[in-house]
Write a protein that holds these residues in place. Structure first.
Motif, short mmCIF file in Angstrom:
data_model
loop_
_atom_site.label_atom_id
_atom_site.label_comp_id
_atom_site.label_asym_id
_atom_site.label_seq_id
_atom_site.Cartn_x
_atom_site.Cartn_y
_atom_site.Cartn_z
N VAL A 88 1.71 6.71 -6.75
CA VAL A 88 0.60 7.86 -6.90
C VAL A 88 1.42 9.11 -6.86
CG1 VAL A 88 -1.22 9.24 -5.99
CG2 VAL A 88 -1.13 6.54 -5.99
N MET A 89 2.21 9.30 -5.80
CA MET A 89 3.01 10.57 -5.55
C MET A 89 4.02 10.95 -6.49
SD MET A 89 3.13 10.46 -1.11
CE MET A 89 3.98 12.14 -1.25
N PHE A 90 4.90 9.83 -7.05
CA PHE A 90 5.91 10.07 -7.65
C PHE A 90 5.75 9.52 -9.13
CE2 PHE A 90 7.92 10.81 -3.63
CZ PHE A 90 8.81 11.90 -3.95
N GLY A 91 4.69 8.93 -9.38
CA GLY A 91 4.31 8.52 -10.71
C GLY A 91 5.03 7.34 -11.31
N TYR A 92 5.74 6.70 -10.71
CA TYR A 92 6.51 5.47 -11.16
C TYR A 92 5.51 4.44 -11.51
CZ TYR A 92 10.87 7.25 -9.38
OH TYR A 92 12.09 8.20 -9.27
N GLU A 93 5.65 3.54 -12.68
CA GLU A 93 4.85 2.56 -13.11
C GLU A 93 5.23 1.21 -12.38
OE1 GLU A 93 4.72 2.68 -17.32
OE2 GLU A 93 3.84 4.42 -17.41
N GLY A 94 4.33 0.47 -12.53
CA GLY A 94 4.55 -1.10 -11.91
C GLY A 94 4.30 -1.39 -10.50
N TRP A 95 3.75 -0.38 -9.64
CA TRP A 95 3.75 -0.47 -8.28
C TRP A 95 2.17 -0.82 -7.82
CZ3 TRP A 95 7.70 -1.62 -5.51
CH2 TRP A 95 9.01 -0.99 -6.12
N ALA A 96 1.39 -0.68 -8.95
CA ALA A 96 -0.03 -1.38 -8.81
C ALA A 96 0.01 -2.84 -8.55
CB ALA A 96 -0.88 -0.85 -9.65
N MET A 97 -0.67 -3.68 -7.58
CA MET A 97 -0.84 -4.88 -7.21
C MET A 97 -2.21 -5.30 -7.57
SD MET A 97 0.72 -5.39 -3.42
CE MET A 97 -0.06 -7.03 -3.39
N PRO A 98 -2.45 -6.46 -8.52
CA PRO A 98 -3.60 -7.01 -8.92
C PRO A 98 -4.42 -7.41 -7.93
CG PRO A 98 -1.77 -8.80 -9.14
CD PRO A 98 -1.11 -7.40 -8.88
N PRO A 99 -5.57 -7.35 -7.82
CA PRO A 99 -6.74 -7.72 -6.87
C PRO A 99 -6.29 -8.90 -6.21
CG PRO A 99 -7.89 -7.02 -8.83
CD PRO A 99 -6.42 -7.06 -9.11
N ILE A 100 -5.88 -10.22 -6.71
CA ILE A 100 -5.70 -11.31 -6.23
C ILE A 100 -4.59 -11.13 -4.95
CG2 ILE A 100 -4.20 -12.20 -7.84
CD1 ILE A 100 -5.10 -14.90 -7.52
N PHE B 91 0.77 -1.20 0.03
CA PHE B 91 -0.04 -0.03 -0.12
C PHE B 91 0.92 1.31 0.14
CE2 PHE B 91 -2.48 3.46 2.19
CZ PHE B 91 -3.58 3.28 1.55
N CYS B 92 1.92 1.33 0.85
CA CYS B 92 2.92 2.57 0.76
C CYS B 92 3.65 2.61 -0.37
CB CYS B 92 3.62 2.54 1.94
SG CYS B 92 2.75 2.63 3.68
N CYS B 93 3.99 1.53 -0.87
CA CYS B 93 4.88 1.64 -2.40
C CYS B 93 3.80 2.14 -3.23
CB CYS B 93 5.29 0.18 -2.34
SG CYS B 93 6.76 -0.32 -1.84
N TRP B 94 2.71 1.59 -3.30
CA TRP B 94 1.64 2.18 -4.20
C TRP B 94 1.40 3.56 -4.18
CZ3 TRP B 94 -3.98 2.69 -3.17
CH2 TRP B 94 -4.72 2.97 -4.40
N ILE B 95 1.12 4.06 -3.08
CA ILE B 95 0.78 5.64 -2.76
C ILE B 95 2.07 6.53 -2.61
CG2 ILE B 95 0.39 7.38 -0.75
CD1 ILE B 95 -2.11 5.66 -1.61
N ILE B 96 3.29 5.92 -2.31
CA ILE B 96 4.40 6.94 -2.47
C ILE B 96 5.12 6.78 -3.84
CG2 ILE B 96 6.74 7.39 -1.46
CD1 ILE B 96 5.73 6.28 1.17
#
Length: 362
Positions: A319-331, A311-316
């Protein structure tokens, strides 16, 4: 000879129960905070490794071999973070007048036990964790969160600790969740090194599980604040002066020059400093929370980092710095939450919570 009788004040009993409940509730909040801070530690460290000089080292024209990019940079990132954490630990110990206690305790047998645990959890686990993050992203965090399950198994094998059916159920749930995460590596639209990254995450879990078993002895005889200082200092030194030079020698790279650049690069070091502070605090609050609400419940609360890490990796980072590849799949999100349940079941009997409530009502 008459028997002495002591009158029990009902108001005092009620006040004591309220105080105990409040103390336990505060301990739970502190232990939960340790899991959240672990998420920030992961995010800030990864962010530091994507700034300044690190972008050159990970670039196509860096001149570094594949081995150096994967292992040397992973060890250097862990070493920089652990060293910053050690500086925070020593600074806080000096401010609080505990530095003398640190020097005395590190020479004792329990102190050397903590040193041994730190070597396992520092150079080995931290480097494997960083390598896994670089290869597969935040999906590695829930895999690394298997360490309580691994610790329970190792505790049974090494120290003949209890491993009952409830704990085995929790372990099975944790490993089922890890297989759910691993299933995201099956398909076409996944990173090439995802499975290798998950493997390194599991190596980190094993090493941290061993560290947890060993530290149980050391922290039972040493003040947690001093024990954590010993751990962070040992991890920083062993990473910086053993593992990084070793990988630099294998890679034929000037590792000393890279260490100097890592610590003097203004764009990156600020994030490593924040990661080091988060690492120090997450261990501090974990031990403090365990002392206040019990080790079992404290371990469960700290295990929420399997959720807070991604969650923190995704947000920081995302979302905040715009790096791709940090979203996790729902599973993977679902598996992280399931793993928290498994950790909770390993650590304590859920029925104990209802017993506590019944005692309060009575």
């Amino acid at each position: 000879m008459g028997e002495a009788s002591v009158a029990v004040n009902p108001a005092a009993v009620i006040a004591k129960k309220k105080l105990t409940t409040s103390f336990r509730r505060k301990g739970i909040m502190i232990a939960l905070l340790s899991g959240l801070l672990y998420g920030f530690y992961t995010a800030f460290m990864t962010l530091g490794m994507s700034k300044g000089i690190w972008t050159q080292w990970y670039g196509e024209n860096s001149g570094l071999s594949t081995f150096a990019v994967m292992y040397l940079l992973g060890a250097l990132g862990a070493a920089t973070t652990d060293s910053c954490s050690a500086v925070w630990a020593i600074t806080i110990a000096v401010i609080r007048g505990r530095f003398g206690d640190f020097l005395r305790c590190i020479k004792t047998k329990p102190g050397m036990v903590m040193v041994t645990a730190a070597v396992i959890g520092g150079p080995l686990a931290s480097t494997a964790y960083v390598v896994g993050l670089q290869l597969a992203g935040s999906i590695v965090v829930p895999i690394a969160a298997l360490c309580p399950a691994v610790g329970a198994i190792l505790g049974k094998l090494l120290f003949k600790q209890e491993l009952n059916s409830r704990m085995m159920l929790g372990i099975a749930i944790c490993f089922a969740a890890s297989f759910m995460i691993g299933s995201t590596g099956i398909g076409d639209n996944v990173p090439d090194n995802l499975l290798l990254g998950l493997f390194f995450g599991f190596i980190a879990a094993v090493c941290w599980g061993i560290e947890g078993c060993v530290c149980g002895y050391g922290t039972s005889l040493i003040d947690p604040e001093i024990g954590i200082t010993i751990r962070q200092v040992t991890a920083g030194i062993s990473n910086l002066f053993i593992l990084v030079p070793l990988f630099g020698f294998i890679s034929h790279v000037d590792s000393f020059g890279m260490v100097v650049q890592s610590f003097t690069n203004p764009e990156a070091i600020i994030w490593f400093a924040l990661a080091g502070l988060s690492a120090y605090l997450t261990f501090m609050y974990w031990y403090k929370g365990n002392a206040m609400c019990g080790a079992a419940l404290g371990m469960s609360c700290n295990g929420t980092f399997s959720f807070w890490g991604p969650f923190c990796c995704w947000i920081i980072l995302g979302v905040m710095f715009g790096y791709e590849g940090w979203a996790m799949p729902p599973i993977a999100w679902a598996a992280a939450l399931i793993m928290i349940i498994g950790i909770f079941i390993i650590s304590m009997n859920p029925m104990d919570l209802f017993k506590n409530n019944e005692e309060k009502i009575a």
